[in-house]
Design a protein around this motif. Structure first.
Motif, PDB file in Angstrom:
ATOM      1  N   TRP A 101       0.829  -1.199   0.000  1.00  0.00           N
ATOM      2  CA  TRP A 101       0.000   0.000   0.000  1.00  0.00           C
ATOM      3  C   TRP A 101       0.867   1.256   0.000  1.00  0.00           C
ATOM      4  O   TRP A 101       0.638   2.186  -0.772  1.00  0.00           O
ATOM      5  CB  TRP A 101      -0.943  -0.011   1.201  1.00  0.00           C
ATOM      6  N   ASN A 102       1.869   1.284   0.851  1.00  0.00           N
ATOM      7  CA  ASN A 102       2.752   2.449   0.918  1.00  0.00           C
ATOM      8  C   ASN A 102       3.536   2.646  -0.375  1.00  0.00           C
ATOM      9  O   ASN A 102       3.749   3.781  -0.811  1.00  0.00           O
ATOM     10  CB  ASN A 102       3.688   2.342   2.121  1.00  0.00           C
ATOM     11  N   GLN A 103       3.967   1.564  -0.997  1.00  0.00           N
ATOM     12  CA  GLN A 103       4.675   1.668  -2.274  1.00  0.00           C
ATOM     13  C   GLN A 103       3.758   2.214  -3.373  1.00  0.00           C
ATOM     14  O   GLN A 103       4.174   3.051  -4.188  1.00  0.00           O
ATOM     15  CB  GLN A 103       5.222   0.313  -2.703  1.00  0.00           C
ATOM     16  N   LEU A 104       2.541   1.729  -3.389  1.00  0.00           N
ATOM     17  CA  LEU A 104       1.586   2.195  -4.399  1.00  0.00           C
ATOM     18  C   LEU A 104       1.244   3.669  -4.200  1.00  0.00           C
ATOM     19  O   LEU A 104       1.170   4.440  -5.154  1.00  0.00           O
ATOM     20  CB  LEU A 104       0.321   1.333  -4.358  1.00  0.00           C
ATOM     21  N   LYS A 105       1.057   4.068  -2.958  1.00  0.00           N
ATOM     22  CA  LYS A 105       0.792   5.483  -2.671  1.00  0.00           C
ATOM     23  C   LYS A 105       1.973   6.343  -3.096  1.00  0.00           C
ATOM     24  O   LYS A 105       1.777   7.405  -3.671  1.00  0.00           O
ATOM     25  CB  LYS A 105       0.520   5.689  -1.179  1.00  0.00           C
ATOM     26  N   ALA A 106       3.169   5.887  -2.796  1.00  0.00           N
ATOM     27  CA  ALA A 106       4.356   6.663  -3.152  1.00  0.00           C
ATOM     28  C   ALA A 106       4.460   6.858  -4.668  1.00  0.00           C
ATOM     29  O   ALA A 106       4.876   7.912  -5.136  1.00  0.00           O
ATOM     30  CB  ALA A 106       5.617   5.974  -2.621  1.00  0.00           C
ATOM     31  N   LYS A 107       4.072   5.860  -5.409  1.00  0.00           N
ATOM     32  CA  LYS A 107       4.165   5.941  -6.868  1.00  0.00           C
ATOM     33  C   LYS A 107       3.036   6.774  -7.473  1.00  0.00           C
ATOM     34  O   LYS A 107       3.270   7.607  -8.338  1.00  0.00           O
ATOM     35  CB  LYS A 107       4.150   4.550  -7.485  1.00  0.00           C
ATOM     36  N   TYR A 108       1.813   6.539  -7.049  1.00  0.00           N
ATOM     37  CA  TYR A 108       0.661   7.146  -7.711  1.00  0.00           C
ATOM     38  C   TYR A 108       0.051   8.338  -6.981  1.00  0.00           C
ATOM     39  O   TYR A 108      -0.738   9.073  -7.575  1.00  0.00           O
ATOM     40  CB  TYR A 108      -0.424   6.085  -7.953  1.00  0.00           C
ATOM     41  N   ASP A 109       0.391   8.528  -5.739  1.00  0.00           N
ATOM     42  CA  ASP A 109      -0.162   9.633  -4.963  1.00  0.00           C
ATOM     43  C   ASP A 109       0.848  10.102  -3.920  1.00  0.00           C
ATOM     44  O   ASP A 109       0.582  10.084  -2.724  1.00  0.00           O
ATOM     45  CB  ASP A 109      -1.469   9.181  -4.290  1.00  0.00           C
ATOM     46  N   PRO A 110       2.022  10.532  -4.367  1.00  0.00           N
ATOM     47  CA  PRO A 110       3.103  10.871  -3.423  1.00  0.00           C
ATOM     48  C   PRO A 110       2.771  12.014  -2.471  1.00  0.00           C
ATOM     49  O   PRO A 110       3.339  12.090  -1.386  1.00  0.00           O
ATOM     50  CB  PRO A 110       4.278  11.236  -4.330  1.00  0.00           C
ATOM     51  N   GLN A 111       1.849  12.869  -2.831  1.00  0.00           N
ATOM     52  CA  GLN A 111       1.470  13.975  -1.954  1.00  0.00           C
ATOM     53  C   GLN A 111       0.201  13.660  -1.150  1.00  0.00           C
ATOM     54  O   GLN A 111      -0.340  14.532  -0.477  1.00  0.00           O
ATOM     55  CB  GLN A 111       1.257  15.241  -2.781  1.00  0.00           C
ATOM     56  N   SER A 112      -0.257  12.433  -1.231  1.00  0.00           N
ATOM     57  CA  SER A 112      -1.478  11.998  -0.539  1.00  0.00           C
ATOM     58  C   SER A 112      -2.671  12.891  -0.863  1.00  0.00           C
ATOM     59  O   SER A 112      -3.568  13.079  -0.036  1.00  0.00           O
ATOM     60  CB  SER A 112      -1.261  11.935   0.973  1.00  0.00           C
TER      61      SER A 112
END
Length: 127
Positions: A101-112
């Motif tokens: 989940w954290n890897q996917l967020k970092a790639k596709y939504d790095p600014q949350s």
């Protein structure tokens, strides 16, 4: 929205061949999410595809190409089945696959920008 992130992350969940001005194809709406989410051997290749860490199936490639659009447009082209499936997949990743989940967020939504909207709600979603 965060909900669509996972929708796109799993080629088996939805195919993202968009019809102009309508919805994404419903070709994969009948996929058995319980089987995928309950078996890391099935789940992991789709995650790795989305992270550019492994090979992608044709449906995985297609979905990956629509992740950003879906996030930015709040899943506007999703069917109801796709929206519901997305919530289930997101909830599973948030609650059971934190590293991915954290890897996917970092790639596709790095600014949350998108994931923060629903992450807390989905963190407590019953699987």
């Amino acid at each position: 929205m965060n909900s669509f992130l996972i929708l796109c992350l799993f080629g088996l969940v939805m195919a993202a061949v968009a019809r102009p001005n309508t919805t994404y194809t419903d070709k994969y709406d009948s996929v058995n999410l319980d089987e995928i989410l309950g078996n890391r051997r099935l789940l992991t290749p789709y995650i790795k595809c989305m992270l550019d860490q492994g090979k992608c199936t044709p449906d995985g490639k297609e979905l990956k190409s629509h992740i950003r659009e879906a996030l930015e447009e709040d899943c506007a082209k999703c069917t109801k089945t796709q929206r519901d499936g997305t919530r289930r997949v997101l909830g599973h990743l948030i609650n059971h696959e934190k590293d991915y989940w954290n890897q996917l967020k970092a790639k596709y939504d790095p600014q949350s920008k998108y994931s923060s909207k629903h992450e807390e709600e989905l963190r407590t979603l019953k699987q």
